[in-house]
Design an enzyme around this catalytic site. Structure first.
Site, short mmCIF file in Angstrom:
data_model
loop_
_atom_site.label_atom_id
_atom_site.label_comp_id
_atom_site.label_asym_id
_atom_site.label_seq_id
_atom_site.Cartn_x
_atom_site.Cartn_y
_atom_site.Cartn_z
N GLY A 1 54.87 42.10 35.65
CA GLY A 1 53.60 42.14 34.96
C GLY A 1 52.58 43.06 35.61
O GLY A 1 52.89 44.18 36.00
N SER A 2 51.38 42.57 35.76
CA SER A 2 50.21 43.39 36.04
C SER A 2 50.20 44.02 37.42
O SER A 2 50.57 43.40 38.42
CB SER A 2 48.94 42.53 35.89
OG SER A 2 47.80 43.27 36.23
#
Length: 589
Positions: free
Chosen positions: A64-65
Site C-alpha cells: 500500500g501507501s
C-alpha cells in the site's frame, strides 16, 4: 534455549525482544495503523484491532501507501512503535522510516529480513528476541533478564560499496550544506539496502512526505529547512492533509489545520511547486516514457511506471525529498530494464456489459494476489480501457500490493504481448481469474449493510478533467437528495480546467462540493458529515481504507450508480450485470 534460531539479514541494526505479533498478509501502515496508538485499523487485515506497540511485528512485507514510513516515524518518536520488525522479503518503506528516526533523531528499532521459509516457521511462537541478524523464537518469554545493548548513534557507515561521482562526494562531505549531506547519507544507506552499485540522475520528483501524519512529519521537514534544504530538480507536491485555502471555512480544527498547512509551506520553501495533487500524471509536467523519476504516492508510482512508461521505484516518504535534495537515486528496481519485467501471468475472462467499477475491482483483487510480484494481465486486449480506467485499476492495485507496477498485454506500453512483459521467460506463477473471484472482493469492499447513506465521496485518486465531464453529464438537470453530501476531491489545475469547461457550474447546480489540495484518505469530520454513518464511493482504494480511517461502512459501485444513490438517498446494493451469474449460453467464467 530458543525453540527456533534464525540467522537473517539485518536491514536496520539493533537489538530488542517482545511478544510476537505474526501475520501472513502485508500491512500498509498508512491507513492500516493508527499513528498515535499503534492499533491496527485496517478492518480487512487479520491483525485488525491488535496493538503493535512494544511487540515484535512479523509481516511478509509492507504494502500500500508510501506514507507508511511517515506513520512508523510518528510511532517511534511517540513511543508506540513495535519493538522490532521481522519481514520475509526486504522492506523499503518501513525500513526507511526507521533509518530517518536513527539518522535525525537517534531513535529506532531493528528491522530484519528472515526469508520466506524461516518466516513461515515463526508462526505459532509466542516471543522473539532480535540481536542484529540473529532471531531467536520461544514458546514463552525467557526468564534470563536479557537487556539490549545501548543503541548506536544513527550515522551511516563511513565507507560505501556504491560508486560515487565527484558531486556525490561533495554532497556527502557537506560542501552543499547540512541538509544535502544528511539526505545523501540516507540515499546511500538505502542504496546499500537495495544492493545498488551506483546512483543515477533523476529528472523530477513528486513528494508524498507533505502529508501530515503528526508532529514528527513537520519536525522532519523543518529540520531539513533549518539546515538549508533546497531541491535540485523540478519537484511537485502530493495532496496535503487540508484544503490550504479553505480549511478554516470548512470548520477544520486549527490544532490539525495549522500544522497540516504549514507542512506544505515548508516543502514549498525548499523549492517545491504548489501542486498539491495525488495524481501528478494529470499535470502539464507529467513525465515521458523512459524518464527517470523519484515519485512517491503509491497510485502515482504505479501509474508512472505502468501507463506512462516512466521509471521510478515505489519511494517511501522522506526518501523522496532526500533524493530531490541530491538529484540522485539508487540504480535498482524499476529504474532497470530487468526490474520492470513481470513474473506473474494472470489470465482474465472478460465479462460482458462492463461498467467502470470493473477496473478498480480487478486491480484490488489482483493486488492482493500479486504481493510484491509484477503481474502481466491477459484477456483485456479488446476492452480498450481508458486512462481513467487504468488510473482506477492502478490505485486499487497499489492499495493491496507491494509491487511498483503492472502490465496489461496489448494495452500498457511495455506489454505489446505477455511474452514481452515477461522478458521471454516463463512466469514464476500463473493465475486465472473469473467472476467468482471478483465477486468475493466485491463483497469485501461493500461493507455497508444498510442501504441508507449520507455521503458520496469521489476523487480518490484526484478526479481528472474527463471524469469531471462524465460526472457532469450524469448530473446535468438533476438535483441530489438533501440528506446526501456529494464531495469531489481534485487538484487545483484540474479544478480550474473544469471551471473553464462549465463542469463545475453543472455539478454545483446538482449540489456537489469541490475540495482541492487534499484527498479522501486525509479527510475526516466535518467535511465528512457527522451524521453520515455510511458512504458510497467508486474508489476501491477508499472503500478499503475508509472503515479504518473514518469508521464508516461503505458501498462501492460505479460512477453512474453513485449518482443514482446521491439522488435517491439509498444504495440499491444491486450487483452490476457483469458480476451476476451468467446464463448457460454464455458459458462459465
Amino acid at each position: 534455549m530458543p525453540d527456533l534460531s534464525i540467522r537473517a539479514r539485518s536491514l536496520v541494526a539493533g537489538a530488542a525482544q517482545g511478544e510476537l505479533l505474526y501475520a501472513d498478509v502485508g500491512l500498509s501502515f498508512w491507513g492500516g495503523v493508527a499513528p498515535f496508538s499503534g492499533e491496527v485499523i485496517d478492518r480487512h487485515h487479520p491483525l485488525s484491532g491488535q496493538v503493535i506497540a512494544g511487540r515484535v511485528l512479523a509481516l511478509p512485507s509492507g504494502r500500500g501507501s508510501c506514507t507508511g514510513s511517515s506513520v512508523l516515524l510518528e510511532l517511534i518518536l511517540n513511543g508506540h512503535g513495535p519493538a522490532a520488525l521481522l519481514v520475509a522479503r526486504p522492506e523499503e518503506i518501513l525500513s526507511l522510516g526507521v533509518l530517518v528516526a536513527r539518522s535525525l533523531f537517534d531513535r529506532g528499532l531493528p528491522v530484519v529480513c528472515v526469508g520466506e521459509e524461516a518466516f513461515a516457521s515463526l508462526r505459532g511462537h509466542r516471543f522473539v528476541r532480535v540481536e542484529d541478524g540473529q532471531v531467536s523464537a520461544y514458546a514463552a518469554a525467557p526468564q534470563d533478564h536479557w537487556q539490549p545493548p545501548a543503541a548506536a548513534p544513527g550515522s551511516p557507515p563511513a565507507s560505501s560499496s556504491v560508486a560515487l561521482s565527484d558531486t556525490d562526494r561533495a554532497l556527502l562531505d557537506g560542501r552543499h550544506g547540512k541538509a544535502a549531506q544528511v539526505a545523501m547519507q540516507i540515499v546511500l544507506r538505502m542504496a546499500e539496502l537495495q544492493g545498488a552499485r551506483e546512483l543515477i540522475d533523476i529528472a523530477q520528483a513528486h513528494i508524498d512526505g507533505c502529508i501530515y501524519t503528526g508532529p514528527a512529519s513537520l519536525r522532519f521537514a523543518r529540520q531539513l529547512l533549518d539546515w538549508g534544504a533546497a531541491v535540485r530538480v523540478p519537484t511537485t507536491l502530493n495532496a496535503i492533509s487540508v484544503d490550504q485555502r479553505r480549511w478554516r471555512a470548512q470548520g477544520i480544527d486549527p490544532a490539525f489545520g495549522e500544522p497540516a498547512s504549514a507542512l506544505g509551506d515548508v516543502y514549498m520553501a525548499m523549492g517545491a511547486q504548489l501542486s498539491f495533487t495525488c495524481a501528478p500524471y494529470l499535470l502539464d509536467s507529467a513525465p515521458k516514457a523512459g524518464e527517470q523519476l523519484v515519485w512517491a504516492e503509491s497510485n502515482a508510482v504505479v501509474y508512472a511506471n505502468s501507463v506512462l512508461g516512466a521509471r521510478t521505484q515505489k519511494y517511501p516518504d522522506y526518501l523522496d525529498i532526500c533524493i530531490a535534495l541530491t538529484g540522485r537515486a539508487p540504480l535498482s528496481g524499476c529504474h532497470l530494464e530487468e526490474g520492470r519485467l513481470a513474473s506473474l501471468l494472470v489470465e482474465v475472462r472478460l465479462p460482458e456489459q462492463l461498467d467502470d467499477a470493473f477496473y478498480p475491482l480487478l486491480g484490488y483483487h489482483l493486488g492482493a494476489l500479486a504481493g510484491s510480484q509484477i503481474p502481466v494481465v491477459c484477456g483485456l486486449e479488446q476492452a480498450a480501457p481508458s486512462l481513467d480506467d487504468l488510473k482506477a485499476f492502478g490505485a486499487a492495485f497499489a492499495t493491496t500490493s507491494a509491487a511498483p507496477m503492472f502490465h496489461i498485454a496489448g494495452v500498457t506500453p511495455e506489454a505489446a504481448s505477455a511474452e514481452q512483459a515477461l522478458g521471454g521467460m516463463p512466469p514464476q506463477r500463473a493465475l486465472r481469474l473469473g467472476r467468482e473471484d471478483l465477486l468475493a472482493s466485491w463483497r469485501e469492499l461493500n461493507s455497508a449493510e444498510s442501504p441508507g447513506l449520507g455521503l458520496v465521496s469521489l476523487g480518490n485518486p484526484h478526479f481528472s478533467l474527463s471524469e469531471c465531464a462524465r460526472l457532469a453529464g450524469l448530473c446535468a438537470g438533476r438535483r441530489k437528495h438533501p440528506d446526501v453530501a456529494l464531495v469531489i476531491t481534485l487538484g487545483r489545475q484540474v479544478h480550474e480546467q473544469a471551471c473553464a469547461a462549465g463542469h463545475v457550474a453543472t455539478l454545483e447546480a446538482f449540489g456537489a462540493q469541490f475540495v482541492t489540495d487534499t484527498c479522501w484518505c486525509m479527510l475526516g469530520e466535518p467535511l465528512l458529515p457527522v451524521t453520515a454513518t455510511t458512504l458510497m464511493t467508486n474508489s476501491a482504494k477508499y472503500a478499503h481504507y475508509a472503515p479504518g480511517l473514518v469508521g464508516r461502512k461503505v458501498h462501492f459501485a460505479g460512477l453512474a450508480a453513485c449518482v443514482e444513490a446521491a439522488c435517491s438517498g439509498q444504495a440499491n446494493g444491486a450487483l452490476p450485470a457483469w458480476l451476476n451469474p451468467v446464463t448457460p449460453s454464455q458459458g462459465a467464467a
